[in-house]
Motif scaffolding. Structure first.
Motif, short mmCIF file in Angstrom:
data_model
loop_
_atom_site.label_atom_id
_atom_site.label_comp_id
_atom_site.label_asym_id
_atom_site.label_seq_id
_atom_site.Cartn_x
_atom_site.Cartn_y
_atom_site.Cartn_z
N ILE A 194 0.83 -1.21 0.00
CA ILE A 194 0.00 0.00 0.00
C ILE A 194 0.86 1.26 0.00
O ILE A 194 0.42 2.32 -0.43
CB ILE A 194 -1.00 -0.02 1.18
N MET B 102 -1.51 0.01 7.13
CA MET B 102 -0.76 1.27 7.15
C MET B 102 0.26 1.24 8.29
O MET B 102 1.39 1.72 8.13
CB MET B 102 -1.70 2.46 7.36
N MET C 75 0.04 4.79 -1.97
CA MET C 75 -0.08 6.08 -1.31
C MET C 75 0.68 7.15 -2.09
O MET C 75 0.35 8.31 -2.06
CB MET C 75 0.43 6.00 0.12
N GLU C 76 1.71 6.71 -2.80
CA GLU C 76 2.47 7.68 -3.58
C GLU C 76 1.88 7.95 -4.96
O GLU C 76 1.90 9.06 -5.43
CB GLU C 76 3.92 7.19 -3.76
N ILE C 77 1.37 6.89 -5.63
CA ILE C 77 1.04 7.12 -7.04
C ILE C 77 -0.46 7.17 -7.35
O ILE C 77 -0.83 7.70 -8.38
CB ILE C 77 1.70 6.07 -7.96
N SER C 78 -1.31 6.62 -6.50
CA SER C 78 -2.71 6.50 -6.93
C SER C 78 -3.52 7.75 -6.60
O SER C 78 -3.19 8.50 -5.70
CB SER C 78 -3.35 5.28 -6.28
N ASP C 79 -4.59 7.95 -7.37
CA ASP C 79 -5.51 9.04 -7.09
C ASP C 79 -6.61 8.57 -6.15
O ASP C 79 -7.01 9.27 -5.24
CB ASP C 79 -6.16 9.53 -8.39
N LEU D 111 6.00 14.70 -3.32
CA LEU D 111 6.40 13.53 -4.10
C LEU D 111 6.74 13.94 -5.53
O LEU D 111 7.72 13.47 -6.09
CB LEU D 111 5.26 12.50 -4.12
N LYS E 106 1.30 14.91 -2.15
CA LYS E 106 1.46 14.74 -3.59
C LYS E 106 2.50 15.71 -4.17
O LYS E 106 3.30 15.35 -5.01
CB LYS E 106 0.10 14.98 -4.29
N THR F 189 -6.99 8.78 -2.29
CA THR F 189 -5.79 8.36 -1.57
C THR F 189 -5.44 9.29 -0.40
O THR F 189 -5.07 8.82 0.68
CB THR F 189 -4.61 8.30 -2.55
N ASP F 190 -5.60 10.59 -0.62
CA ASP F 190 -5.26 11.53 0.46
C ASP F 190 -6.08 11.25 1.71
O ASP F 190 -5.59 11.37 2.83
CB ASP F 190 -5.53 12.97 0.01
#
Lengths: 351, 338
Positions: free
Chosen positions: A241, A281, A245-249, B271, B268, A265-266
């Motif tokens: 995961i 997490m 957390m870094e790449i998904s919307d 990153l 975001k 994701t946020d």
């Protein structure tokens, strides 16, 4: 070739980077999907799964092994083989002209047309996905010819070179055989192949799992860049995961064949609701944080061939109470009209 | 728990000096998989060996497990030199391995009991009468309960985490002093990894084990080791205290590894910024080509700081004020430091 290029241009919006959102309506909509495996006892690998994929977004699906995430990926591209079968449900894809088609209803011939051009897939193990006895030029040619039989040799080579360059590989790679490439290079080739016919949706099933951190980072950067450039939609499936957390919307968390939480994701980062989401997490150590006692989630996932009346996570859940064992779960939305839902009795006022 | 004080004064349980391993190739020179590696394993301490695939991590483990012979340098266990092909049985009683893939390292046609009874009987830790009790004792040590029931299961009936626990139980059966764990959690789910690492950490304390934890994941290395060595293309490029390596990395390769690790709690924007910095930091191919000579630093073709001096092989230089923290990089050569 020109049509492809036009399509790329069409898809590049100046605001693509900032506004990869829900404006255009779903490109893929999965409704009440149920997948089972035949056997002595029926295994319910995917249970009542519904979700939408929007144009130009990266949708993450997280879950541990055996939770049904790969089965789901195979199901929505209609690639399941016996003993797996689709019991019920729909996977509706909106075509370019806006007309919907149900992928699960297509016949073999239609599916062949549909794959690669509309939806393509990147598999986990790049070593096995390439043909070991032919060079890459030939393998790319196969894919081009399957959909465009009258494409000329020169055109094929030209496009292959452009694709290889796009994923950061040298031009000479075209004449190489898979065994001459490293794991990361092979994975790049597979990603280049998935983009051969400029599909609108790319499904990636654990694309970086067998790679080490440095290569994984390079591939992720590559995927994000390509996605921004060409604005296709991605379903990114992984057990890790922290990558999502870094790449998904948006993020779906799967457990025991069900989606137990869905959210932007946020919101998951700031306010994960389901105890399982919180559990995974917490299982990710922080590189720079203080060193302290860390814990995973004790126990193992349930056997999906057994009937579970209540919550499948109940035996491992730190917050479980009486109702969790036998009252069926419902989707609880965080607020009206919110995209964030959770399947947990903790948040259900009726229970 | 993680202090490394007094480490220098202590004598290492296993001392590796200038260890070199080469593989024959059909064409050309031998491939040097491990180049003059030196480090020590201390009782009750975990040393993390970090590097990407192909860096020689597993070769070190296999060499120390006496599965590959040593081509140069020396290994000593409790002061006694270790020789190829000699006293292997006695050696393995002291040094045990846990492998990456728990699906492949257990025999599918035998029960858990069989897997654990064999090392116990072989090394005289149990006899035929009390072997069942001893096996159950072992299973309880690795928290596989109910032990009596689990002993009769076959590997396919167990989950990945449970299998890895069996592999750990098998490794600690002969009461070893050194445990070599080669990527013990990389095949497992994230939610299970920490439990296995906690188990190893607990065993380290209880049994006073010296553990070599081989991984490509600096994050878990940070939390479960007292010192770290970083390998790249067969060279140890940096070594030192865990916190020193993670919080103040010296070698550009260690910095690259740290930059590549997934990070928690970043927005975001942060990153995206990191990503563009990474792309900007890439060295141009032409420059790599012109500097690359085969003789100098192995990292030269990927290093953002590469310069003329790097065409000669660097030695180990101290990073910062801590003289246990060393990096094999010209950047830390005292005379070149401004």
């Amino acid at each position: 070739m020109t049509t492809e290029q036009d399509r790329i241009k069409e898809n590049i919006r100046p605001d693509a980077a900032t506004d990869r959102t829900i404006a255009c309506g779903p490109i893929l909509s999965v409704r009440e999907l149920n997948v089972e495996y035949r056997g002595e006892k029926v295994t319910k690998a995917v249970q009542n799964v519904s979700f939408e994929l929007y144009k130009g977004e990266i949708l993450g699906i997280a879950g541990e092994s055996g939770c049904g995430k790969s089965t789901l990926a195979y199901a929505i591209t209609n690639m399941l083989k016996p003993p797996a079968y689709i019991k019920s449900g729909k996977a509706v894809y909106s075509q370019e002209d806006g007309s919907p088609i149900d992928i699960l209803e297509l016949n073999e011939k239609q599916l062949r047309q549909f794959r690669w051009t509309e939806v393509s897939m990147v598999f986990q193990s790049a070593m096995n996905a390439l043909n070991p006895v032919t060079n890459l030029k030939k393998q790319f040619a196969d894919i081009f010819l399957a959909h465009k039989p009258d494409m000329s040799k020169n055109e094929q080579t030209e496009k292959t070179l452009r694709l290889l360059e796009m994923v950061g590989l040298d031009k000479s790679t075209i004449n190489r055989f898979p065994h001459e490439l490293s794991g990361g290079m092979r994975q790049r080739v597979i990603i280049a192949m998935s983009l051969c016919h400029m599909p609108n949706v790319v499904i990636m099933d654990e694309p970086t799992t067998a790679l080490d951190v440095v290569i994984q980072r390079e591939i992720l950067d590559e995927i994000i860049n390509l996605q921004k450039e060409l604005n296709f939609s991605v379903i990114f499936i992984t057990h890790d995961i922290s990558l999502l957390m870094e790449i998904s919307d948006r993020l779906l968390v799967m457990y025991a064949g069900q989606i137990v939480e869905q959210a932007p994701t946020d919101e998951i980062i700031n306010q994960a609701l389901h105890p399982y989401t919180n559990g995974i997490m917490a299982s990710i150590p922080d590189l720079y944080g203080e060193r302290k006692e860390l814990h995973g989630i004790p126990g193992t996932p349930p056997d999906l061939s057994l009937d579970i009346p209540g919550c499948p996570f109940e035996p491992r859940c730190p917050d479980a109470f009486g109702a969790c064992r036998d009252i069926p779960l419902q989707k609880i939305f965080l607020a009206d009209g919110s995209d964030h839902f959770v399947k947990c009795h903790k948040y259900d006022q009726r229970v | 728990m993680h202090t490394t004080e007094a480490q220098n004064s202590e004598i290492p349980l296993m001392e590796v000096k200038d260890l070199t391993v080469e593989f024959k190739q059909r064409h050309g020179r031998n491939l040097r998989a491990v180049n003059k590696a030196s480090f020590g394993l201390y009782a009750g301490k975990t040393l993390a060996l970090v590097g990407e695939s192909g860096s020689g991590k597993s070769t070190i483990v296999k060499t120390l497990g006496k599965l590959i012979k040593i081509d140069g340098g020396s290994v000593a266990l409790a002061g006694k030199p270790v020789k190829n092909y000699r006293h292997t049985f006695e050696y393995r009683q002291q040094v045990q391995l846990v492998f990456q893939d728990p699906f492949a390292s257990l025999n599918p046609v035998h029960t858990v009991f069989h897997h654990l009874a064999r090392p116990l009987l072989l090394h005289g830790k149990a006899d035929k009468k009390n072997v069942r009790d001893k096996v159950e004792e072992l299973l309880e040590k690795v928290k596989l309960t109910p032990a009596a029931e689990l002993a009769n299961k076959y590997p396919h009936e167990l989950s990945g985490g449970q299998r890895q626990r069996v592999a750990i139980a098998r490794a600690i059966a002969p009461n070893p002093k050194v445990l070599l764990a080669d990527e013990p959690v990389s095949m497992l789910d994230v939610s299970i990894r920490l439990e296995i690492l906690n188990l190893l950490d607990e065993l380290r304390q209880k049994e006073n084990l010296a553990i070599l934890y081989v991984t490509h994941d600096l994050t878990t290395a940070r939390h479960f080791s007292s010192s770290i060595i970083v390998m790249h293309k067969g060279d140890i490029v940096e070594s030192g205290d865990t916190d020193a390596i993670v919080l103040a990395p010296g070698h550009p390769y260690t910095q690259l590894l740290l930059n590549s690790s997934p990070k928690k709690n970043l927005t975001k924007e942060e990153l995206g910024k990191e990503r563009s910095e990474r792309l900007a930091g890439k060295v141009s191919a032409a420059m790599k080509q012109s500097l690359y000579t085969n003789k100098g630093c192995n990292f030269i073709d990927r290093c953002p700081y590469a310069k003329e001096v790097c065409t000669a092989a660097p030695g180990y230089f101290t990073v910062g004020s801590d003289n246990t923290h060393k990096a094999k990089c010209w950047l830390y050569e005292p005379n070149s430091r401004q």
